[in-house]
Design an enzyme around this catalytic site. Structure first.
Site, mmCIF file in Angstrom:
data_model
loop_
_atom_site.group_PDB
_atom_site.id
_atom_site.type_symbol
_atom_site.label_atom_id
_atom_site.label_comp_id
_atom_site.label_asym_id
_atom_site.label_seq_id
_atom_site.Cartn_x
_atom_site.Cartn_y
_atom_site.Cartn_z
ATOM 1 N N CYS A 204 43.319 19.819 100.487
ATOM 2 C CA CYS A 204 42.472 20.865 101.049
ATOM 3 C C CYS A 204 43.094 21.555 102.247
ATOM 4 C CB CYS A 204 41.132 20.267 101.442
ATOM 5 S SG CYS A 204 40.057 21.511 102.121
ATOM 6 N N CYS B 279 40.066 21.381 105.351
ATOM 7 C CA CYS B 279 40.090 20.080 106.044
ATOM 8 C C CYS B 279 41.544 19.733 106.326
ATOM 9 C CB CYS B 279 39.526 18.985 105.164
ATOM 10 S SG CYS B 279 38.112 19.504 104.237
ATOM 11 N N HIS C 123 43.031 15.034 105.576
ATOM 12 C CA HIS C 123 43.696 14.255 104.527
ATOM 13 C C HIS C 123 45.140 13.940 104.888
ATOM 14 C CE1 HIS C 123 40.288 14.516 101.845
ATOM 15 N NE2 HIS C 123 40.253 15.824 102.010
ATOM 16 N N SER D 31 32.617 15.193 100.461
ATOM 17 C CA SER D 31 31.921 16.048 99.493
ATOM 18 C C SER D 31 31.714 15.331 98.156
ATOM 19 C CB SER D 31 32.670 17.368 99.289
ATOM 20 O OG SER D 31 32.679 18.112 100.496
ATOM 21 N N CYS E 50 33.135 21.065 100.188
ATOM 22 C CA CYS E 50 34.575 21.193 100.099
ATOM 23 C C CYS E 50 34.958 20.561 98.775
ATOM 24 C CB CYS E 50 35.240 20.484 101.262
ATOM 25 S SG CYS E 50 36.846 21.184 101.574
ATOM 26 N N CYS F 14 38.365 18.889 97.809
ATOM 27 C CA CYS F 14 38.405 17.524 98.338
ATOM 28 C C CYS F 14 37.638 16.564 97.435
ATOM 29 C CB CYS F 14 37.739 17.467 99.704
ATOM 30 S SG CYS F 14 38.650 18.280 100.983
#
Lengths: 383, 573
Positions: B63, B66, B70, B504, B548, B551
Site C-alpha cells: 500500500c 499506509c 507495512h 482493513s 484500505c 492492504c
C-alpha cells in the site's frame, strides 16, 4: 542553437491547439495562477524551470508557457488497476507551490477513483461519459499492473463486474495519449514479480496503442507533469529510450550525478549500515546500491520538494524505475558486482547511454564498477 | 420494494477496489449487507523465497497510503524472527516517521476522502462569509484559515469552478442529499480546510522524507535499524522535522479538532451515523514508542461494547478463514500456518437498481458462496473491529493518561455521552482524537531521541542470518487503520512463509463459517436509505473506517500449491 524545424513543428502544434474549442473558460494554468495571485512573471519562471527540467533549450520557455496556457483543453482519465495508490499519492506531492492542487483544475480530472466524489453507478457513468464526450481528445493515465488472460478476473471494477483489462483497453482505444504512471503499469511491478500469481501485465502488453512509460515506485510527480507538457509541445511522444521512458527524465543513471560519486571514485565505501563510513557519507555500492544500473533523475530532483532521496538517507538505490527490478535488482542490500554473466535485464541495464543496447558495454561497465570497488578498497586499506 | 438489491461498485475515495451490496426491505431499511474486494495481487506469494532483508521493501508495496506501516512491519517481523533489538535511536526515528504518517493519513482521510460525505460543496456557495467566520469562532478561539476575507476567497474560487459547469472530480455526486446536515456557513468552513489540507499534506510528507528519503515509499529502514545516520546527526535536519511536524500539528488543533466538534453537534441526531458501532468487539495493540520504555498507546480488547472490562491480547488466538473468500481452504488457521490457493468462483447475474431508478443487468455477489478476496480474521473465533475507535476506546477504559483527558475534552465540548462514541460519527471523531494525541506528544519522542544522540550514535544492530537455522517471528502494532500484524518464517536463509493480518481485513471481512459478519457489513444492518439511487449513507459509513483494500487483500502461504516461487541464487547472498 535551437533546431528551426522543431520550432516550426511546435508552433504549428500550438496554433492547432489554440483553435480547439475551450472546454471551459478561464482555467488555463496561467489564468488559475492569476486567480491565486501569481503574476505573469512567476508563471514564466515556472515555465523556465519546466523547460530546464525537460532538458529543452532555454528558447523553448515561451512555448512551454504557451502550452501550459492551452493545457486546460486536456481532459484526463486516471484508471486504477492492480496497484497500491502510491502513484496517486505521489501526484499530490507536487513541488511547485500550489501547482498540485491546480493540476486537478487545469487538466480537468474526469475520473480518478481516489479523489472523485461520485461512487458506484454514478462513478461508472462519469467514466463512460468522459470517454464518449472527449473521444480522441483525453489523456489516459494508468496506475497499476493489469491481470491478464485467465486471471483477468483478479480485478473487476463497476456494477457489471467489468475486468480491469477491459476497462484499460476501452479507455486506451479512445485516448489521445497514454501514460503508464509508475513501474506497475510500465513494467508490471510488484504483482508481476516471480511467480506473478495473477499474470499481471504492463499496459503496453494490453493495448495496441503506443504507451509512454513513466516508471518509478512511485515516480516523481514532476516527471508526470513534464511529460504532459512534452506531449503538448511536440504533439507526439517525447523522445524515448529503449523502454519507452522519456529521455529527458530517464536519460542519465543515478550513479552519473550521485552526490556520493566522489566517494565512489575515491574508493570510500560503506561496508555495513551504521558503520563509520555511513556517518561520513561514503558510497553505498557495497551495501547494494543499484545506482550504476538505474536510469532516473532522482539524484538531480530528489523527492518531496528536494527534501531527500534514498542515497541521502543512507540507503542504496533499489533500481525501482527499471523493468523487472523486483527480480533483477534483489537482494537489494547486496552488490550486483558478482552477477556479471547473469546481468540485469540481459544486458540492458548498465550501458553508458540508455538508448544504446550492448551486452559488451554492460559487461565492461559491470566489471569496471565491481573491479573499481574492489581495487579502490584495497588501495584505501593500504594507505 | 422488498428484497431490492443495491450494488455500490466502485466505492471511491478509498484505497483500492471495494464493492458493497445491500438488500433492503419495502421501507428501504438494510436487511443484508455484503462487502467484498474485487482485486487480488498475491504479494505474500511473491515474497516467498526471497532474501529476508528484501521483505520489507516488498510488503511496503502492499500500500502507498499506509506507505510506512507495512515497511516497518516487514522489517520488524524479520528483526523479531532473528532476535534483533535495534538501537534506541533507530526505534525513535521510526516513531517520528510513523507520527508523520499518522498526521498525513488522518487529516487527508477526513478532508480529501471522507469530508464530502458530510460537506455539501454546492451548499457552501450560498454561505455568508462573515457569518461563517463568526461560526468558526464557536468551536475554536483561533480558528484556522477562517477569516471572512479568507472564506470569501475560498467561496469565489469554488463559485468560479462550479460556474464553468465542468465539475471534474466533483461531478455527479450526491449534492443536496437530505442527510447533509451542515449549514452553508459550516460547509464553507470545512471547504476552506479542505484546501488548506491539500497544502499541508505536502509539508507533513516532507517531515517523513527528512529521515525517510521520500514519501510515499520511504527507504531508510533496514533490518537492524535505520540508515539515515547523517540526517540524525544534523541539527538542521532535526529542526526541519520539528518545524514541519508542528505546522501540521497546528492544523490538527485549530482545524481538524474544531471541525469534528462542529460535525458531532450537527450530525448528533442523524440516524445514519449514530448507534451503529458495527462489530461490538474492539481490538487494539500497544504501539508508538516515545521513550526507552514508554508507549503512547496500550493494547487490549473489549467484548460487546462492555466498557467495564478490558482483556489482554493473546496472539495465539488470531486465526483467518476463507469460507466466503475466493480461496480453497476454508478452515481457520493461525497466520504462522496459513494454507491457501486462489479459488475464484465469480459473480452471478441479476437485475439491480441503477442510478436512474431502473432495473439493469448487473453482476452480483454469490451471497450463498464465496464473494471476496478478503479473508475473515477472527480472535478466539470472534470478529473484531480495529482502528482509531478501538484504540481510543480501549485506552480510555484502561485509563491511559495520554488518552483520557483528550476524550473528556471532546465529550465536554460536544456535550455527547461516552456511548455516542460507539458509532460511525465516533469512528470519525476517534481518528481525529488519535491524531491530536500524536500531534501533542510526538515532540517528546524527538526530545528523547536528541537526549540519546548526545551519548550514543548507534543506528544499526549487527546480526547474522544462519542458513542452517529456521526462524519465525512477527510484528504486531497499531497503525493508522488499526491493529496490524505480519508473521514470517525464514528457512535456508530465505523467506519460507509470509502472512499479513491487516486492519482493513478485520473490518472489511466477509462472513465466516458461523455467519458472523465483519464490521463494514454489521454497521450497515438496519440503516434506512433515503434515496436508493443515491446511497450516500452507505458510502459515509464505509468511509468512516478509512478502507484500505490493497492492504486488506492478501493470501497465505500456499503449501502444496503449483505456483513456483522465486529463487535467490545462493551464490549471490
Amino acid at each position: 542553437m535551437v533546431d528551426n524545424h522543431n520550432v516550426t513543428t511546435i508552433q504549428n502544434r500550438l496554433s492547432e491547439l489554440a483553435k480547439l474549442p475551450k472546454m471551459k473558460s478561464n482555467s488555463s494554468i496561467m489564468e488559475v495562477l492569476n486567480e491565486h495571485g501569481f503574476t505573469r512573471r512567476d508563471f514564466m519562471k515556472w515555465a523556465g524551470a519546466m523547460t530546464a527540467l525537460m532538458a529543452l533549450p532555454a528558447s523553448f520557455a515561451p512555448m512551454v508557457a504557451q502550452a501550459a496556457e492551452l493545457s486546460d483543453r486536456l481532459p484526463v482519465i486516471w484508471l486504477h488497476m492492480a496497484e497500491c495508490t502510491g502513484c496517486s499519492e505521489s501526484l499530490l506531492r507536487s513541488d511547485t507551490p500550489t501547482i498540485d492542487s491546480l493540476i486537478f483544475d487545469y487538466i480537468s480530472l474526469e475520473y480518478h477513483e481516489t479523489v472523485m466524489a461520485a461512487s458506484g453507478w454514478q462513478a461508472e457513468e462519469n467514466l463512460e461519459q468522459a470517454i464518449e464526450k472527449y473521444k480522441g481528445k483525453y489523456v489516459l493515465m494508468v496506475e497499476g499492473g493489469i491481470p491478464d488472460g485467465d486471471s483477468a478476473f483478479y480485478l473487476t471494477v463497476g456494477p457489471k463486474g467489468t475486468t480491469g483489462r477491459e476497462h484499460a483497453i476501452h479507455a486506451s482505444d479512445n485516448a489521445l495519449a497514454i501514460f503508464a504512471i509508475g513501474t506497475c503499469s510500465s513494467f508490471g511491478g510488484i504483482q508481476a514479480a516471480a511467480p506473478n500469481p495473477t499474470n499481471a501485465q504492463p499496459l503496453h502488453k494490453i493495448t495496441n496503442k503506443p504507451v509512454i512509460n513513466v516508471p518509478g515506485c512511485p515516480p516523481s510527480e514532476k516527471n508526470i507533469v513534464g511529460n504532459v507538457l512534452n506531449f503538448l509541445l511536440f504533439g507526439t511522444l517525447p523522445a524515448l529510450d529503449v523502454y519507452n521512458r522519456p529521455k529527458w527524465a530517464y536519460g542519465l543513471r543515478i550513479h552519473d550525478l550521485c552526490e556520493r560519486r566522489g566517494r565512489f571514485d575515491a574508493g570510500e565505501f560503506v561496508q555495513e549500515f551504521g558503520d563509520e563510513g555511513a556517518k561520513k557519507g561514503y558510497c553505498l555500492y557495497k551495501v547494494g546500491c543499484k545506482g550504476p544500473y538505474t536510469f532516473n533523475n532522482c539524484s538531480r530532483e530528489r523527492f518531496n520538494q528536494h527534501t531527500s532521496w534514498p542515497i541521502q538517507a543512507g540507503h542504496g538505490c533499489i533500481g525501482c524505475s527499471e523493468p523487472d527490478f523486483w527480480d533483477q535488482m534483489g537482494p537489494f542490500e547486496v552488490p550486483l558486482g558478482d552477477r556479471l554473466y547473469n546481468t540485469v535485464f540481459d544486458g540492458l541495464g548498465a550501458d553508458a547511454i540508455s538508448d544504446k543496447i550492448g551486452i559488451g558495454v554492460l559487461a565492461i561497465t559491470g566489471v569496471a564498477v565491481a573491479a573499481h570497488a574492489l581495487i579502490a578498497t584495497a588501495t584505501k586499506e593500504k594507505e | 420494494m422488498s428484497g431490492q438489491r443495491i450494488v455500490v461498485d466502485p466505492i471511491t475515495r478509498i484505497e483500492g477496489h471495494l464493492r458493497v451490496e445491500v438488500v433492503v426491505d419495502e421501507n428501504n431499511v438494510v436487511k443484508e449487507a455484503y462487502s467484498g474486494s474485487t482485486l487480488w495481487r498475491g504479494i505474500e506469494v511473491i515474497v516467498k523465497g526471497r532474501d529476508p532483508r528484501d521483505a520489507g521493501f516488498m510488503t511496503q508495496r502492499i500500500c502507498g497510503v499506509c506507505t510506512f506501516s507495512h515497511y516497518r512491519a516487514g522489517i520488524e517481523a524479520v528483526e523479531n524472527a532473528l532476535g534483533i533489538v535495534p538501537p534506541l535511536n533507530a526505534k525513535l526515528t521510526r516513531t517520528l516517521m510513523n507520527a508523520a504518517l499518522f498526521l498525513h493519513d488522518h487529516p487527508v482521510h477526513f478532508y480529501q476522502l471522507h469530508a464530502l460525505d458530510f460537506v455539501d460543496v454546492v451548499s457552501a456557495l450560498s454561505a455568508d462569509p462573515k457569518k461563517a467566520s463568526e461560526e468558526a469562532f464557536k468551536y475554536c478561539d483561533t480558528p484556522y484559515a477562517c477569516g471572512a476575507d479568507q472564506l470569501k476567497l475560498v467561496q469565489d474560487k469554488v463559485k468560479k469552478f462550479v460556474e464553468k459547469g465542468n465539475l471534474g472530480p466533483f461531478a455527479n455526486a450526491y449534492w443536496g442529499h437530505s442527510t447533509y446536515k451542515f449549514t452553508p456557513e459550516q460547509n464553507l468552513i470545512a471547504l476552506s480546510h479542505y484546501l488548506e489540507c491539500l497544502r499541508l499534506q505536502r509539508t507533513i510528507a516532507q517531515a517523513m522524507a527528512v529521515f525517510g528519503a521520500k514519501q510515499p515509499h520511504p527507504q531508510s529502514l533496514t533490518v537492524g535499524g535505520v540508515t539515515c545516520v547523517m540526517d540524525l546527526q544534523s541539527p538542521a535536519r532535526l529542526g526541519e522535522y520539528m518545524v514541519k511536524f508542528q505546522e501540521m500539528a497546528d492544523f490538527v488543533n485549530r482545524a481538524y479538532w474544531p471541525d469534528l466538534v462542529m460535525a458531532a453537534k450537527a450530525y448528533a441526531n442523524e440516524p445514519s451515523v449514530v448507534n451503529d458501532v458495527g462489530t461490538p468487539n474492539l481490538l487494539t495493540y500497544q504501539d508508538f514508542q516515545i521513550g526507552a520504555n514508554e508507549y503512547l498507546f496500550d493494547g487490549g480488547y473489549i467484548l460487546n461494547c462492555d466498557i467495564s472490562k478490558v482483556f489482554e491480547v493473546d496472539e495465539s488466538k488470531i486465526t483467518e478463514e476463507a469460507t466466503r473468500s475466493w480461496y480453497k481452504n476454508n478452515s481457520p488457521l493461525h497466520p504462522y500456518d496459513g494454507d491457501t490457493t486462489p479459488n475464484y468462483t465469480g459473480f452471478k447475474d441479476a437485475k439491480t437498481l441503477n442510478a436512474k431508478g431502473e432495473m439493469e443487468d448487473t453482476k452480483v455477489f454469490d451471497i450463498d458462496g464465496k464473494y471476496s478476496w478478503i479473508k475473515a480474521p477472527r480472535y478466539d473465533s470472534l470478529p473484531m473491529q480495529v482502528g482509531p475507535l478501538a484504540n481510543i476506546v480501549v485506552n480510555y477504559v484502561k485509563g491511559n493518561k495520554n488518552v483520557v483527558p483528550v476524550v473528556d475534552k471532546f465529550l465536554a465540548e460536544t456535550g455527547l455521552p461516552v456511548s455516542a462514541v460507539l458509532s460511525t460519527l465516533g469512528r470519525t471523531a476517534c481518528r481525529m482524537i488519535e491524531a491530536k494525541i500524536i500531534a501533542d506528544n510526538t515532540l517528546k519522542a524527538l526530545n528523547n531521541l536528541i537526549e540519546n544522540l548526545k551519548i550514543d550514535d548507534s543506528t544499526c544492530a549487527k546480526y547474522q542470518i544462519d542458513p542452517t537455522k529456521e526462524y519465525k517471528g512477527r510484528f504486531i502494532g497499531n497503525v493508522p487503520r488499526g491493529m496490524l500484524s505480519h508473521w514470517c518464517r525464514i528457512k535456508n536463509g530465505v523467506i519460507e512463509n509470509w502472512q499479513a493480518v491487516v486492519p482493513s481485513t478485520w473490518n472489511a471481512s466477509p462472513k465466516d463459517a458461523k455467519g458472523q459478519m465483519g464490521s463494514y457489513e454489521a454497521c450497515l444492518i438496519g440503516l434506512k436509505i433515503a434515496d436508493l439511487k443515491q446511497p450516500l449513507e452507505i458510502i459515509r459509513k464505509i468511509h468512516s473506517y478509512d478502507p484500505c483494500i490493497a492492504c486488506a487483500v492478501h493470501v497465505m502461504d500456499t503449501k502444496g500449491n503449483e505456483l513456483s516461487s522465486y529463487k535467490v541464487n545462493p551464490n549471490l547472498i
